[in-house]
Scaffold this motif. Structure first.
Motif, PDB file in Angstrom:
ATOM      1  N   MET A   1       1.068  -1.006   0.035  1.00 53.63           N
ATOM      2  CA  MET A   1       0.142   0.230  -0.007  1.00 53.63           C
ATOM      3  C   MET A   1       0.756   1.584   0.208  1.00 53.63           C
ATOM      4  N   ILE A   2      -0.006   1.767  -0.669  1.00 53.12           N
ATOM      5  CA  ILE A   2       1.379   3.594  -0.619  1.00 53.12           C
ATOM      6  C   ILE A   2       0.555   4.111   0.852  1.00 53.12           C
ATOM      7  N   VAL A   3       1.691   4.837   1.221  1.00 56.61           N
ATOM      8  CA  VAL A   3       1.141   5.452   2.723  1.00 56.61           C
ATOM      9  C   VAL A   3       1.398   6.999   2.213  1.00 56.61           C
ATOM     10  N   THR A   4       0.255   8.043   2.440  1.00 53.93           N
ATOM     11  CA  THR A   4       0.556   9.473   1.926  1.00 53.93           C
ATOM     12  C   THR A   4       1.376  10.107   3.816  1.00 53.93           C
ATOM     13  N   LEU A   5       2.058  10.492   3.571  1.00 55.14           N
ATOM     14  CA  LEU A   5       2.751  11.294   4.878  1.00 55.14           C
ATOM     15  C   LEU A   5       3.120  12.860   5.105  1.00 55.14           C
ATOM     16  N   SER A   6       1.885  13.837   5.715  1.00 55.98           N
ATOM     17  CA  SER A   6       2.394  14.972   6.415  1.00 55.98           C
ATOM     18  C   SER A   6       3.225  15.387   6.132  1.00 55.98           C
ATOM     19  N   ASP A   7       3.355  16.384   5.501  1.00 58.90           N
ATOM     20  CA  ASP A   7       4.647  17.893   5.968  1.00 58.90           C
ATOM     21  C   ASP A   7       5.354  17.339   7.632  1.00 58.90           C
ATOM     22  N   GLU A   8       4.669  17.630   8.421  1.00 57.65           N
ATOM     23  CA  GLU A   8       5.005  16.875   9.787  1.00 57.65           C
ATOM     24  C   GLU A   8       5.570  15.991  10.078  1.00 57.65           C
ATOM     25  N   ALA A   9       5.081  14.655   9.620  1.00 56.87           N
ATOM     26  CA  ALA A   9       5.524  13.593   9.326  1.00 56.87           C
ATOM     27  C   ALA A   9       6.970  13.434   8.972  1.00 56.87           C
ATOM     28  N   ARG A  10       7.410  14.130   7.828  1.00 56.46           N
ATOM     29  CA  ARG A  10       8.309  14.234   6.834  1.00 56.46           C
ATOM     30  C   ARG A  10       9.053  14.988   7.586  1.00 56.46           C
ATOM     31  N   GLN A  11       9.053  15.249   7.983  1.00 50.29           N
ATOM     32  CA  GLN A  11      10.212  16.915   8.879  1.00 50.29           C
ATOM     33  C   GLN A  11      10.382  15.986  10.030  1.00 50.29           C
ATOM     34  N   TYR A  12       9.997  14.971  11.337  1.00 51.29           N
ATOM     35  CA  TYR A  12      10.184  14.058  11.968  1.00 51.29           C
ATOM     36  C   TYR A  12      11.107  12.558  10.975  1.00 51.29           C
ATOM     37  N   ILE A  13      10.603  12.660  10.273  1.00 54.48           N
ATOM     38  CA  ILE A  13      11.561  11.105   9.846  1.00 54.48           C
ATOM     39  C   ILE A  13      13.069  11.950   9.730  1.00 54.48           C
ATOM     40  N   ALA A  14      13.192  13.399   8.813  1.00 57.21           N
ATOM     41  CA  ALA A  14      14.046  13.613   8.507  1.00 57.21           C
ATOM     42  C   ALA A  14      15.051  13.218   9.785  1.00 57.21           C
ATOM     43  N   VAL A  15      13.992  13.808  10.680  1.00 52.67           N
ATOM     44  CA  VAL A  15      14.936  14.288  12.554  1.00 52.67           C
ATOM     45  C   VAL A  15      15.236  12.775  12.697  1.00 52.67           C
ATOM     46  N   PHE A  16      14.897  11.592  12.410  1.00 50.99           N
ATOM     47  CA  PHE A  16      14.920  10.781  12.991  1.00 50.99           C
ATOM     48  C   PHE A  16      16.095   9.747  12.366  1.00 50.99           C
ATOM     49  N   ASP A  17      15.790  10.109  10.487  1.00 48.98           N
ATOM     50  CA  ASP A  17      16.937   9.358   9.946  1.00 48.98           C
ATOM     51  C   ASP A  17      18.500  10.460  10.517  1.00 48.98           C
ATOM     52  N   ASP A  18      18.145  11.271  10.342  1.00 47.13           N
ATOM     53  CA  ASP A  18      19.569  11.937  10.879  1.00 47.13           C
ATOM     54  C   ASP A  18      20.629  11.570  12.110  1.00 47.13           C
ATOM     55  N   GLU A  19      19.664  11.731  12.852  1.00 50.40           N
ATOM     56  CA  GLU A  19      20.181  10.996  14.707  1.00 50.40           C
ATOM     57  C   GLU A  19      20.469   9.215  14.054  1.00 50.40           C
ATOM     58  N   THR A  20      19.542   8.487  13.261  1.00 43.96           N
ATOM     59  CA  THR A  20      19.663   6.794  13.613  1.00 43.96           C
ATOM     60  C   THR A  20      20.851   6.102  12.340  1.00 43.96           C
ATOM     61  N   ASP A  21      20.323   7.174  11.032  1.00 46.64           N
ATOM     62  CA  ASP A  21      21.165   6.716   9.835  1.00 46.64           C
ATOM     63  C   ASP A  21      19.893   5.670   9.123  1.00 46.64           C
ATOM     64  N   VAL A  22      19.448   5.332  10.259  1.00 51.98           N
ATOM     65  CA  VAL A  22      18.072   4.818   8.905  1.00 51.98           C
ATOM     66  C   VAL A  22      17.209   5.321   8.854  1.00 51.98           C
ATOM     67  N   PRO A  23      16.940   4.955   7.163  1.00 52.91           N
ATOM     68  CA  PRO A  23      15.101   5.751   6.529  1.00 52.91           C
ATOM     69  C   PRO A  23      13.842   5.212   7.331  1.00 52.91           C
ATOM     70  N   ALA A  24      13.458   5.658   7.662  1.00 54.08           N
ATOM     71  CA  ALA A  24      11.949   5.269   8.693  1.00 54.08           C
ATOM     72  C   ALA A  24      10.617   5.190   7.111  1.00 54.08           C
ATOM     73  N   ILE A  25       9.882   4.063   7.097  1.00 57.52           N
ATOM     74  CA  ILE A  25       9.188   4.112   6.384  1.00 57.52           C
ATOM     75  C   ILE A  25       8.029   4.857   6.619  1.00 57.52           C
ATOM     76  N   ASP A  26       8.080   4.943   7.642  1.00 56.14           N
ATOM     77  CA  ASP A  26       6.246   6.101   7.568  1.00 56.14           C
ATOM     78  C   ASP A  26       7.034   6.250   9.497  1.00 56.14           C
ATOM     79  N   CYS A  27       5.845   7.896   9.290  1.00 57.62           N
ATOM     80  CA  CYS A  27       5.935   8.439  10.832  1.00 57.62           C
ATOM     81  C   CYS A  27       4.392   8.557  11.190  1.00 57.62           C
ATOM     82  N   VAL A  28       3.983   8.423  12.288  1.00 56.25           N
ATOM     83  CA  VAL A  28       2.460   8.435  12.600  1.00 56.25           C
ATOM     84  C   VAL A  28       2.164   9.160  13.822  1.00 56.25           C
ATOM     85  N   VAL A  29       2.267  10.830  14.000  1.00 55.58           N
ATOM     86  CA  VAL A  29       1.870  11.906  14.784  1.00 55.58           C
ATOM     87  C   VAL A  29       0.574  11.147  15.676  1.00 55.58           C
TER      88      VAL A  29
END
Length: 141
Positions: A1-29
């Motif tokens: 399925m295609i998961v649609t992310l909000s701009d806020e979720a995308r921003q949190y994923i960027a923070v997550f990726d920077d800290e962990t070096d793991v590309p998150a697939i999804d983020c639920v606020v």
């Protein structure tokens, strides 16, 4: 399925990726619980959490919210089990009639863990299973 992310979720994923070096697939606020739930690729859970939970604590500090990390899976059964962790899930069966329901067999002593405080864990598991596998519900057995 295609998961649609909000701009806020995308921003949190960027923070997550920077800290962990793991590309998150999804983020639920989750505004109700003031937390973020990240779904990470299968096999990357340890790296995402970091030694002793170091990465999760750093992200929580940076965003001012609680953080939960769930490992993705290739099958709906494995995904549901991962979403209910740390509860001991012995088996997940999928019933497809008019709706698709995942029945998760959970150790009797872990039912409270699978449900979570005020039903938060199972509610999030249901939400994510719907987003990723089009499952209409999760029931504990």
């Amino acid at each position: 399925m295609i998961v649609t992310l909000s701009d806020e979720a995308r921003q949190y994923i960027a923070v997550f990726d920077d800290e962990t070096d793991v590309p998150a697939i999804d983020c639920v606020v989750d505004e109700e619980c003031d937390r973020l739930v990240f779904v990470v690729p299968a096999g990357t859970m340890g790296k995402a959490i970091g030694p002793g939970g170091k990465h999760v604590r750093a992200i929580e500090s940076a965003v001012g919210r609680d953080v939960t990390v769930i490992e993705n899976a290739d099958t709906v059964e494995d995904f549901v089990a991962n979403a209910l962790a740390p509860a001991a899930v012995y088996n997940v069966t999928i019933s497809e009639n008019d709706t698709t329901i995942a029945y998760a067999e959970v150790d009797h002593e872990d039912r409270g863990v699978a449900i979570g405080k005020d039903g938060r864990r199972i509610d999030m598991a249901r939400r994510l299973a719907k987003r990723h596998f089009d499952v209409d519900g999760i029931e504990l057995t």
